[in-house]
Scaffold this motif. Structure first.
Motif, PDB file in Angstrom:
ATOM      1  N   CYS A 238      -8.740  -6.056   4.514  1.00  0.00           N
ATOM      2  CA  CYS A 238      -9.887  -6.633   3.833  1.00  0.00           C
ATOM      3  C   CYS A 238     -10.782  -7.487   4.717  1.00  0.00           C
ATOM      4  O   CYS A 238     -11.786  -7.954   4.297  1.00  0.00           O
TER       5      CYS A 238
ATOM      6  N   SER B  98     -11.993  -4.224  -7.029  1.00  0.00           N
ATOM      7  CA  SER B  98     -12.453  -4.122  -5.652  1.00  0.00           C
ATOM      8  C   SER B  98     -12.560  -5.525  -5.087  1.00  0.00           C
ATOM      9  O   SER B  98     -13.044  -6.441  -5.758  1.00  0.00           O
TER      10      SER B  98
ATOM     11  N   ASP C 153       0.835  -1.198   0.000  1.00  0.00           N
ATOM     12  CA  ASP C 153       0.000   0.000   0.000  1.00  0.00           C
ATOM     13  C   ASP C 153       0.867   1.243   0.000  1.00  0.00           C
ATOM     14  O   ASP C 153       2.103   1.154  -0.041  1.00  0.00           O
TER      15      ASP C 153
ATOM     16  N   GLU D 224      -8.387  -0.857   8.074  1.00  0.00           N
ATOM     17  CA  GLU D 224      -7.762  -0.652   6.774  1.00  0.00           C
ATOM     18  C   GLU D 224      -7.132  -1.967   6.317  1.00  0.00           C
ATOM     19  O   GLU D 224      -5.928  -2.095   6.120  1.00  0.00           O
TER      20      GLU D 224
ATOM     21  N   VAL E  61      -8.811  -1.993  -4.229  1.00  0.00           N
ATOM     22  CA  VAL E  61      -9.374  -1.296  -3.079  1.00  0.00           C
ATOM     23  C   VAL E  61     -10.431  -2.213  -2.472  1.00  0.00           C
ATOM     24  O   VAL E  61     -11.004  -3.061  -3.166  1.00  0.00           O
ATOM     25  N   ASP E  62     -10.660  -2.063  -1.186  1.00  0.00           N
ATOM     26  CA  ASP E  62     -11.723  -2.792  -0.499  1.00  0.00           C
ATOM     27  C   ASP E  62     -12.935  -1.867  -0.460  1.00  0.00           C
ATOM     28  O   ASP E  62     -13.052  -1.024   0.437  1.00  0.00           O
ATOM     29  N   HIS E  63     -13.821  -2.002  -1.446  1.00  0.00           N
ATOM     30  CA  HIS E  63     -14.887  -1.018  -1.687  1.00  0.00           C
ATOM     31  C   HIS E  63     -16.172  -1.809  -1.916  1.00  0.00           C
ATOM     32  O   HIS E  63     -16.587  -2.031  -3.048  1.00  0.00           O
TER      33      HIS E  63
ATOM     34  N   PHE F 220      -6.578   2.776   0.297  1.00  0.00           N
ATOM     35  CA  PHE F 220      -7.477   2.868   1.438  1.00  0.00           C
ATOM     36  C   PHE F 220      -8.073   4.272   1.508  1.00  0.00           C
ATOM     37  O   PHE F 220      -7.783   5.120   0.673  1.00  0.00           O
ATOM     38  N   ARG F 221      -8.888   4.495   2.524  1.00  0.00           N
ATOM     39  CA  ARG F 221      -9.540   5.789   2.667  1.00  0.00           C
ATOM     40  C   ARG F 221      -8.519   6.914   2.823  1.00  0.00           C
ATOM     41  O   ARG F 221      -8.739   8.031   2.371  1.00  0.00           O
TER      42      ARG F 221
ATOM     43  N   VAL G 167     -18.023  -0.623   4.505  1.00  0.00           N
ATOM     44  CA  VAL G 167     -16.732  -0.802   3.836  1.00  0.00           C
ATOM     45  C   VAL G 167     -16.780  -0.148   2.461  1.00  0.00           C
ATOM     46  O   VAL G 167     -16.932  -0.810   1.424  1.00  0.00           O
ATOM     47  N   GLN G 168     -16.714   1.164   2.455  1.00  0.00           N
ATOM     48  CA  GLN G 168     -16.598   1.936   1.225  1.00  0.00           C
ATOM     49  C   GLN G 168     -15.508   2.967   1.447  1.00  0.00           C
ATOM     50  O   GLN G 168     -15.665   3.901   2.226  1.00  0.00           O
ATOM     51  N   ARG G 169     -14.388   2.795   0.756  1.00  0.00           N
ATOM     52  CA  ARG G 169     -13.207   3.615   1.039  1.00  0.00           C
ATOM     53  C   ARG G 169     -13.305   5.013   0.447  1.00  0.00           C
ATOM     54  O   ARG G 169     -12.745   5.949   1.000  1.00  0.00           O
TER      55      ARG G 169
END
Length: 361
Positions: free
Chosen positions: A361, A126, A15, A359, A69-71, A40-41, A76-78
């Motif tokens: 998955c 994602s 990352d 931050e 991204v983990d979206h 991440f966010r 869980v929406q970055r």
């Protein structure tokens, strides 16, 4: 203009810290073992800034590093500002109870909006959908799950995946073979699921089997121990990854480890040992998130096994279509109508409560 490095994608995803790359991060991303970057966010300030960041990452290497991204939606929406607020997947399960056909249509719309908005910003992938069942036991999964019924989860997830494909994106089902039964959060502890393999096959494995048969591009295993099957967490287990997933389910997609920095991965030892163990068990790519010093340890100490299918498998994860075309698509009137359809599912604030999904998955 700097000529990009001609370098195949390696088996490590790392990352970055902020809104733009530092010199140290450019050097790390040039390492031959790196194959991808997870955002991440903390990497998002605005849509325009995100586009610039992904363009900078893409310019470093050829083929370009995968950008993930983990979206998922819900908790869980970055990326938020400038993106459609996606519902928790439970909203689709609730819609199924009223009208299965409409819920399936909504799931496909959610997948298409999710993917197209990310593709317009240069993101490839994602880590979605969540295929875990909601047994009413695991708070960290909770309303991230579509439903308690594996058949409903499979139907809604398949529709979401069709939408992702319409939006130019592959899918990654998680957390194999199922994280919904255990009460513990694998970000914080090493959860243990004491059920027999036959019980897991009869329920939690069914959505994975259905989507594997349909050509699911990627799977992420759980940092959960199932002692009646193997003493090691699923992400470090040849029994789960080679015998069950690749063998019994005939799965030939990418296997991404979950974040090696999670407490559920600590059973495997230090970070290099964790990466070694995950790759030896059958993972194609390992994730090292939020700890750049540990990422550097892995890159310095890891000797990956032979991975003759790695390049082919990772190539399937690259986003489809030209980024400029996706930008045109998300600016169109018909996409605005699709966004509005999804926005009507927006999760009420109370339903977003629950354990924070960190931050990872």
């Amino acid at each position: 203009m700097t000529t990009p490095l001609q370098l195949p994608r390696g088996p490590v995803m790392v990352d970055v810290e902020g809104f733009a790359l530092t010199d140290a991060e450019r050097a790390r991303l040039a390492h031959p073992l790196v194959g991808g970057v997870i955002l991440f966010r903390r990497n998002f300030e605005s849509v325009e800034q995100l586009k610039a960041l992904t363009a900078e990452i893409r310019a470093l290497r050829e083929p370009a590093l995968l950008i993930a991204v983990d979206h998922e939606g819900g908790r869980v929406q970055r990326f938020i500002d400038g993106f459609t607020r996606l519902p928790a997947m439970r909203a689709l399960g609730d819609a199924w109870e009223a009208d299965p056909a409409e819920a399936t249509s909504l799931a496909e719309a959610v997948g298409e909006v999710l993917a197209a908005e990310l593709r317009a910003c240069g993101v490839d992938l994602s880590f979605t959908p969540v295929l875990d069942l909601d047994w009413g036991r695991c708070a960290v999964i909770g309303n991230r799950s579509f439903h308690a019924d594996p058949a409903v989860v499979a139907e809604l997830a398949a529709a979401l995946v069709r939408g992702l494909h319409k939006g130019g994106m592959a899918a990654c089902g998680k957390h194999f073979p199922g994280h919904g039964w255990v009460e513990g959060d694998s970000h914080q502890v090493i959860p243990v699921d004491e059920r027999e393999l036959a019980d897991i096959r009869a329920a939690d494995l069914l959505p994975f089997a259905r989507l594997a048969e349909a050509g699911l591009a990627a799977v992420m295993p759980a940092h959960v121990i199932y002692p009646k099957v193997d003493a090691r967490p699923a992400g470090f287990s040849k029994v789960w990854l080679e015998t069950v997933l690749r063998g019994d389910l005939h799965y030939d997609g990418v296997i991404f480890s979950d974040d090696l920095g999670m407490e559920g991965a600590a059973e495997a030892g230090g970070f290099v040992a964790r990466a070694d163990a995950a790759l030896a068990a059958g993972c194609d790519m390992v994730l090292v998130c939020n700890q750049p010093a540990r990422a550097d340890e892995v890159l310095a100490g890891l000797t990956p096994p032979a991975q003759p299918k790695l390049a082919e498998r990772l190539a399937r994860m690259a986003g489809q279509g030209e980024i400029a075309d996706w930008r045109e698509r998300v600016a169109s009137d018909d996409f605005a109508a699709l966004r509005a359809k999804v926005a009507r599912l927006s999760t009420p604030p109370a339903a977003l409560e629950g354990p924070a999904v960190g931050e990872a998955c």
